[in-house]
Design an enzyme around this catalytic site. Structure first.
Site, PDB file in Angstrom:
ATOM      1  N   HIS A   6     -10.225  47.791 -29.307  1.00  0.00           N
ATOM      2  CA  HIS A   6     -12.379  46.545 -29.769  1.00  0.00           C
ATOM      3  C   HIS A   6     -11.399  45.438 -30.157  1.00  0.00           C
ATOM      4  CE1 HIS A   6     -12.844  51.148 -30.286  1.00  0.00           C
ATOM      5  NE2 HIS A   6     -13.634  51.721 -29.266  1.00  0.00           N
TER       6      HIS A   6
ATOM      7  N   GLN B 203     -16.882  52.245 -15.261  1.00  0.00           N
ATOM      8  CA  GLN B 203     -18.485  52.125 -16.411  1.00  0.00           C
ATOM      9  C   GLN B 203     -18.219  49.878 -16.701  1.00  0.00           C
ATOM     10  OE1 GLN B 203     -18.765  53.088 -20.654  1.00  0.00           O
ATOM     11  NE2 GLN B 203     -17.458  51.261 -21.155  1.00  0.00           N
TER      12      GLN B 203
HETATM   13  P1  AMP Z   1     -16.018  52.860 -26.952  1.00  0.00           P
HETATM   14  O1  AMP Z   1     -16.064  52.860 -28.170  1.00  0.00           O
HETATM   15  O2  AMP Z   1     -15.482  53.723 -26.110  1.00  0.00           O
HETATM   16  O3  AMP Z   1     -17.839  53.080 -26.126  1.00  0.00           O
HETATM   17  O4  AMP Z   1     -15.668  51.449 -26.364  1.00  0.00           O
HETATM   18  C1  AMP Z   1     -16.374  50.279 -26.598  1.00  0.00           C
HETATM   19  C2  AMP Z   1     -15.677  48.907 -25.686  1.00  0.00           C
HETATM   20  O5  AMP Z   1     -14.348  49.234 -25.765  1.00  0.00           O
HETATM   21  C3  AMP Z   1     -16.069  49.658 -23.842  1.00  0.00           C
HETATM   22  O6  AMP Z   1     -15.927  48.210 -23.312  1.00  0.00           O
HETATM   23  C4  AMP Z   1     -14.171  49.843 -24.251  1.00  0.00           C
HETATM   24  O7  AMP Z   1     -13.901  50.078 -22.565  1.00  0.00           O
HETATM   25  C5  AMP Z   1     -12.827  48.707 -24.376  1.00  0.00           C
HETATM   26  N1  AMP Z   1     -12.326  50.110 -25.380  1.00  0.00           N
HETATM   27  C6  AMP Z   1     -11.868  51.340 -25.460  1.00  0.00           C
HETATM   28  N2  AMP Z   1     -10.409  51.651 -25.216  1.00  0.00           N
HETATM   29  C7  AMP Z   1      -9.585  50.521 -25.190  1.00  0.00           C
HETATM   30  C8  AMP Z   1      -8.816  49.964 -24.917  1.00  0.00           C
HETATM   31  N3  AMP Z   1      -7.593  51.295 -25.324  1.00  0.00           N
HETATM   32  N4  AMP Z   1      -8.052  49.145 -24.613  1.00  0.00           N
HETATM   33  C9  AMP Z   1      -9.095  48.003 -24.394  1.00  0.00           C
HETATM   34  N5  AMP Z   1     -10.540  48.558 -24.467  1.00  0.00           N
HETATM   35  C10 AMP Z   1     -10.844  49.447 -25.148  1.00  0.00           C
END
Ligand code: AMP
Length: 270
Positions: A30, A145
């Protein structure tokens, strides 16, 4: 960092907004999105909303990690200007209108998590409407997504400029995820094999037919105790199967390790 709980307070954001939607439990994945927006000199808005619409009835909505104070510190350090934390469920309770994402949403994650992507798209659409025209940042960790949001923005002519940024990993290759805290220490040791095997499979695919490489990789995952929900080579935009590699191909996988489900992917470099 300004913490905003009601959308009325989002009105004075101005035009140059960078928006990062999250479910909190922030980690380096994030933070990389937040830093990128801040580095582009945008008014950087991070939302935290554990979206009930995207969880199945048997999933972890109730126990999903929540720590707003910690998230606020991390977001501020990474350069966020505004943290939008809509109170509990006013965003989703009683809504009659939802987004249906169509066929990209029915396969892979969509098959194993029915309704998940409609829930994601509906909340992302609502957040886009509340924030207004902006540049929005998503992680390639959730590749399907990304494809779905890209299609939604295009199909519904949303005034949003999308940026998709690389997956951030632990040093041993495990893709960072808020759910990694559910892994036992034994599972945590096994988990990096997912990325390793995807990497090996991508190398192998340069010389051998895609199908046989996928079969071999699936067997290897299974032998290590990783139960394969799916492992496929797809077009990264349409999520149609790829039988021949192209510069748009991606390897995608979801596996179960005890009670935890891991997803990962690899973009094929050509
Ligand atoms: P989430 O909180 O899981 O809904 O993720 C929020 C955003 O962070 C989404 O766009 C995810 O794809 C991104 N995200 C989650 N994990 C990672 C990661 N390891 N590397 C890059 N982006 C991430």
């Amino acid at each position: 960092l300004r913490i905003v709980r009601h959308h009325a307070e989002l009105r004075e954001l101005g035009h140059e907004v960078g928006f990062i939607p999250t479910m909190g439990a922030l980690h380096e994945g994030h933070l990389s999105l937040i830093r990128q927006s801040a580095s582009e000199r945008l008014v950087t808005v991070v939302s935290i909303f554990v979206n009930p619409l995207q969880f199945g009835p048997q999933e972890d909505f109730v126990r999903y990690p929540r720590d707003e104070a910690r998230d606020a510190d991390l977001a501020a350090q990474a350069g966020a200007d505004v943290l939008f934390v809509p109170d509990a469920s006013w965003l989703t309770e009683g809504i009659l209108t939802t987004i249906h994402v169509g066929k990209i949403g029915d396969r892979f994650e969509g098959e194993f998590r029915p309704g998940h992507f409609d829930g994601v798209a509906t909340i992302v659409c609502k957040l886009f409407n509340l924030i207004g025209s902006c540049r929005a940042y998503f992680g390639l960790k959730d590749l399907q997504q990304c494809a779905i949001i890209q299609a939604m923005v295009r199909d519904l002519n949303m005034p949003i400029e999308l940026r998709f940024l690389p997956t951030i990993r632990e040093v041993d290759g495990l893709a960072m995820s808020s759910r990694n805290i559910y892994l036992t220490s034994e599972e945590r040791d096994v988990a990096p094999n997912l990325h390793r095997i995807l990497t090996d499979c991508a190398v192998e695919m340069a010389n051998r037919p895609v199908k046989s490489c996928l079969e071999h990789a699936a067997q290897t995952l299974k032998a290590l105790g990783l139960e394969v929900d799916y492992l496929a080579c797809v077009d990264r935009n349409t999520f149609a199967d790829c039988t021949v590699l192209s510069a748009k191909s991606a390897l995608i996988a979801a596996v179960r390790l005890g009670a935890v489900r891991l997803i990962d992917n690899l973009l094929i470099e050509m």
